[in-house]
Design an enzyme around this catalytic site. Structure first.
Site, PDB file in Angstrom:
ATOM      1  N   SER A 191     -10.736   0.473  -1.293  1.00 20.27           N
ATOM      2  CA  SER A 191     -10.344   0.978  -2.601  1.00 20.27           C
ATOM      3  C   SER A 191     -11.245   0.387  -3.684  1.00 20.27           C
ATOM      4  CB  SER A 191      -8.861   0.683  -2.846  1.00 20.27           C
ATOM      5  OG  SER A 191      -8.366   1.400  -3.947  1.00 20.27           O
ATOM      6  N   GLU A 218      -5.555  10.363   1.408  1.00 20.10           N
ATOM      7  CA  GLU A 218      -5.556   9.197   0.519  1.00 20.10           C
ATOM      8  C   GLU A 218      -4.535   9.312  -0.612  1.00 20.10           C
ATOM      9  OE1 GLU A 218      -7.553   6.501   0.772  1.00 20.10           O
ATOM     10  OE2 GLU A 218      -9.268   7.089   2.004  1.00 20.10           O
ATOM     11  N   HIS A 235      -3.707   6.114   1.717  1.00 23.24           N
ATOM     12  CA  HIS A 235      -4.631   5.144   1.137  1.00 23.24           C
ATOM     13  C   HIS A 235      -4.246   3.731   1.549  1.00 23.24           C
ATOM     14  CE1 HIS A 235      -7.621   3.890  -1.802  1.00 23.24           C
ATOM     15  NE2 HIS A 235      -6.743   3.069  -2.383  1.00 23.24           N
TER      16      HIS A 235
END
Length: 538
Positions: free
Chosen positions: A234, A351, A445
Site C-alpha cells: 500500500s 483491492e 487490500h
C-alpha cells in the site's frame, strides 16, 4: 541436578544489579553505531534472535521537527531491545479496514486493540535474524516499509512478524517512519531554511536513513549489505516506487518488492503543498513568515494534530520537491530515470472492497454513475463499456472493479513494463485467493501480507491451501531477495515480465502463469494517468 539446583540458589541471592547483568549476558547482543543492544531469543525449533525498538536516528522532536533525520549520539551501556518502540504520531491507532475484515469473519469487535503509544520520538526499527555471532555466510536482508496511507501504521504489527521469513534464511527489518503532518508537512519557511530548498518528504527521508543504518550495521546481525531488498504494501509500496526514482537511494538497496502500490494519480509540487502549510499556520494564528517555523515547532503535538484535521489543503504525503523526488514517479519510471534493480510487483484481485471510503461520492444510481463517468472526459464511453452498471445495485461493484484496476492492477503493469523496457528484470503477480465466507471481500487490500510473512492470524480462516500458498510466496520472496530472481528449486516457474507476453503469475487456489491481465483497461488507465501527471518540472 544437584549442580543445577546450586546454580539456581546462587542466582536467587545475587544482588539485583548482578541478576540483571547475568540475564543480559545470556541474551543476544549486538553493537551498532557504537551502542550495545540486548535482544531476545524465543524458544523455537530453529532459534531466531529478535531485536525490537532499536533507534536508527535521533528523536525528531523540538528543533528537529520537520527536518531530515540526523544520526543519534551514542549512549554507553547495554540498551534493552526487547519491546517495540513507540509508533509515530497518528490519529487512528487501528486501521478501519482491518475492522471490516475481522467483522466479515465473525469477530464483531474487530481486531484486538494494540497500544501503539504514538509519539514524535518514534524512529525505531526491529530485526529478526538467525543466531547472531554464528559464523556463516552473510544472508540477504529484507526491509519492510509498512502501509497505512502515510498517516497510520508502524513496524510492530503482528502481521509483520519476521520470524518465519527469518527461518527461510533472510534477515528481516521492519521500520517506523514519520507519518501525516509530521512526515510530510510542507511550508515556504521550511523550504527557505533547507540547504536543498525543500520541505516535506520527511517520511521518505526517514526510510532512507533507516536504509543507511542497514548499510552500516546489518552485517552485525548476519545480514549482507550488498543484498538488501525493500518490500512494502500500500503506502509502503508506493513509497518504494518513489524511492526507486529518488537520486538519494543510490546504493541503499538492490531489489524491490511492491505489493499493491500505485504510480497513478498526481503527486503535488512543492509550491502547491506549501500553500497548505501556510493555511495550517494561519489556522493556528501564526502569520508572521519570519517566525512561522519556530512558532509551529513550539505547538504541542495534540494541538497541532487537532487543528490539522480541519485544514483540508494540508499535504499528508510525498511531494515533488526537486531533491528527494525530482518528478512524478510514474513519468520518471517511464523515462527510465529509476534505479535499475530487479522488481517484483503485483496487486490483489479486489483491492477496493476494503477501501470503499476512498471511492468517489455520488448518488449510487445508474444515472449518477453515468454522470460521474463524464468526468473521465474522452475515456468515459470506453470505461463504461468495460465496467457497465445496468442496475443501481451494480454501480458499487463496477466502481470497485474500476478503481481496483486503475489504481492497482494497471499501475503494477506500467511499473513492470517500464522497468523491463529500461533493462531491469521485473516479475508481475496477481493475488486472487478468497477465504471461504469472504466472497463479499474477495482478495482484498492487504490480504497477501500474512501469506508473504508466513503469519497465521487466528482471527482469519486458515486451511491447508493457505499454508501451501504462503510457503510458495515466502519461497518466491526470499529467493528474490537472495538472487534477484524469484525462481528456485521446488517453486512453480515464474517467467519474467515482457511487454510482448504481458505475463504474470497468479497466486491463488492454484499458482499458475497467465498473460494479458486487464489489458484493455490498462491501455486506457495508462493514458488517463499520464494526463494527471502535469508538465515536467522545469
Amino acid at each position: 541436578m544437584k549442580s543445577l539446583a546450586c546454580v539456581m540458589v546462587a542466582l536467587a541471592f545475587l544482588a539485583p544489579d548482578a541478576r540483571v547483568a547475568f540475564a543480559q549476558s545470556s541474551r543476544p547482543r549486538v553493537t551498532v553505531d557504537g551502542e550495545m543492544f540486548a535482544g531476545v531469543s524465543p524458544r523455537s525449533p530453529a532459534a531466531i534472535d529478535i531485536f525490537r525498538g532499536i533507534p536508527y536516528a535521533a528523536p525528531p522532536v523540538g528543533d528537529l521537527r520537520w527536518k531530515a533525520p540526523v544520526r543519534r549520539t551514542a549512549v554507553s551501556g547495554v540498551h534493552e531491545a526487547k519491546a517495540f518502540g513507540s509508533a509515530c504520531m497518528q490519529d487512528d491507532a487501528e486501521s478501519r479496514w482491518t475492522t471490516q475484515i475481522y467483522t466479515t469473519f465473525g469477530h464483531a469487535g474487530g481486531a484486538p486493540a494494540i497500544d501503539l503509544r504514538p509519539s514524535e520520538d518514534c524512529l525505531f526499527l526491529n530485526v529478526w535474524t538467525a543466531k547472531v555471532g554464528t559464523r556463516r555466510p552473510l544472508r540477504p536482508v529484507m526491509v519492510w516499509i509498512h502501509g497505512g496511507s502515510n498517516v497510520m501504521g508502524s513496524g510492530r504489527s503482528s502481521w509483520y512478524d519476521g520470524t518465519q521469513l527469518a527461518h527461510q534464511g533472510v534477515v528481516v527489518v521492519t521500520i517506523n517512519y514519520r507519518l501525516g503532518l509530521y512526515g510530510f508537512f510542507t511550508h515556504p519557511a521550511l523550504s527557505a531554511e533547507s540547504p536543498h530548498s525543500s520541505s516535506g518528504n520527511y517520511g521518505l527521508l526517514d526510510q532512507l536513513e533507516a536504509l543507511r543504518w542497514v548499510q552500516r550495521n546489518i552485517a552485525q546481525f548476519g545480514g549482507d549489505p550488498e543484498r538488501v531488498t525493500v518490500f512494502g504494501e500500500s503506502a509502503g509500496a508506493i513509497d518504494i516506487l518513489h524511492l526507486l526514482t529518488s537520486p538519494l537511494s543510490e546504493g541503499l538497496f538492490h531489489r524491490a518488492i511492491v505489493q499493491s502500490g500505485s504510480v497513478f494519480g498526481s503527486v503535488p509540487r512543492r509550491a502547491q503543498a506549501e500553500r497548505g502549510g501556510v493555511a495550517l499556520a494561519a489556522a493556528l494564528g501564526i502569520t508572521d513568515s519570519t517566525t512561522d517555523i519556530a512558532a509551529l515547532r513550539a505547538v504541542s503535538a495534540s494541538r497541532l494534530s487537532a487543528i490539522a484535521r480541519n485544514v483540508s489543503s494540508v499535504t499528508l504525503g510525498p511531494v515533488v520537491d526537486g531533491w528527494v523526488l525530482p518528478d512524478v514517479t510514474g513519468r520518471a519510471l517511464e523515462q527510465a530515470l529509476a534505479m535499475r534493480v530487479p522488481l517484483l510487483i503485483g496487486s490483489n484481485a479486489r483491492e477496493m472492497t476494503t477501501l470503499r471510503t476512498l471511492l468517489p461520492r455520488f448518488d449510487r444510481t445508474v444515472d449518477g454513475y453515468r454522470t460521474y463517468l463524464q468526468t473521465m472526459g474522452l475515456f468515459a464511453g470506453a470505461i463504461e463499456k468495460l465496467y457497465p452498471a445496468s442496475t443501481n445495485a451494480a454501480v458499487e461493484p463496477a466502481l470497485i472493479d474500476l478503481f481496483t484496476d486503475f489504481a492497482f492492477t494497471c499501475s503494477a503493469r506500467l511499473a513492470a513494463r517500464a522497468m523491463a523496457t529500461a533493462g531491469a528484470p521485473a516479475w508481475q503477480y496477481a493475488f486472487t485467493r478468497v477465504y471461504p465466507g469472504g466472497e463479499t471481500l474477495g482478495a482484498y487490500h492487504g490480504m497477501e501480507i500474512t501469506y508473504a510473512f508466513g503469519v497465521v492470524d487466528p482471527l482469519l480462516p486458515n486451511a491447508d491451501i493457505d499454508a501451501r500458498l504462503s510457503a510458495t510466496m515466502m519461497g518466491y520472496w526470499t529467493r528474490f531477495a537472495a538472487t534477484g530472481d524469484p525462481n528456485g528449486k521446488g517453486l512453480p516457474v515464474w517467467p519474467p515480465y515482457r511487454k510482448e507476453t504481458d505475463v504474470h503469475v497468479e497466486l491463488g487456489d492454484q499458482v499458475r502463469t497467465a498473460s494479458g491481465r486487464k489489458s484493455d483497461a490498462c491501455a486506457i488507465a495508462d493514458m488517463a494517468s499520464r494526463a494527471q501527471w502535469g508538465p515536467p518540472p522545469k
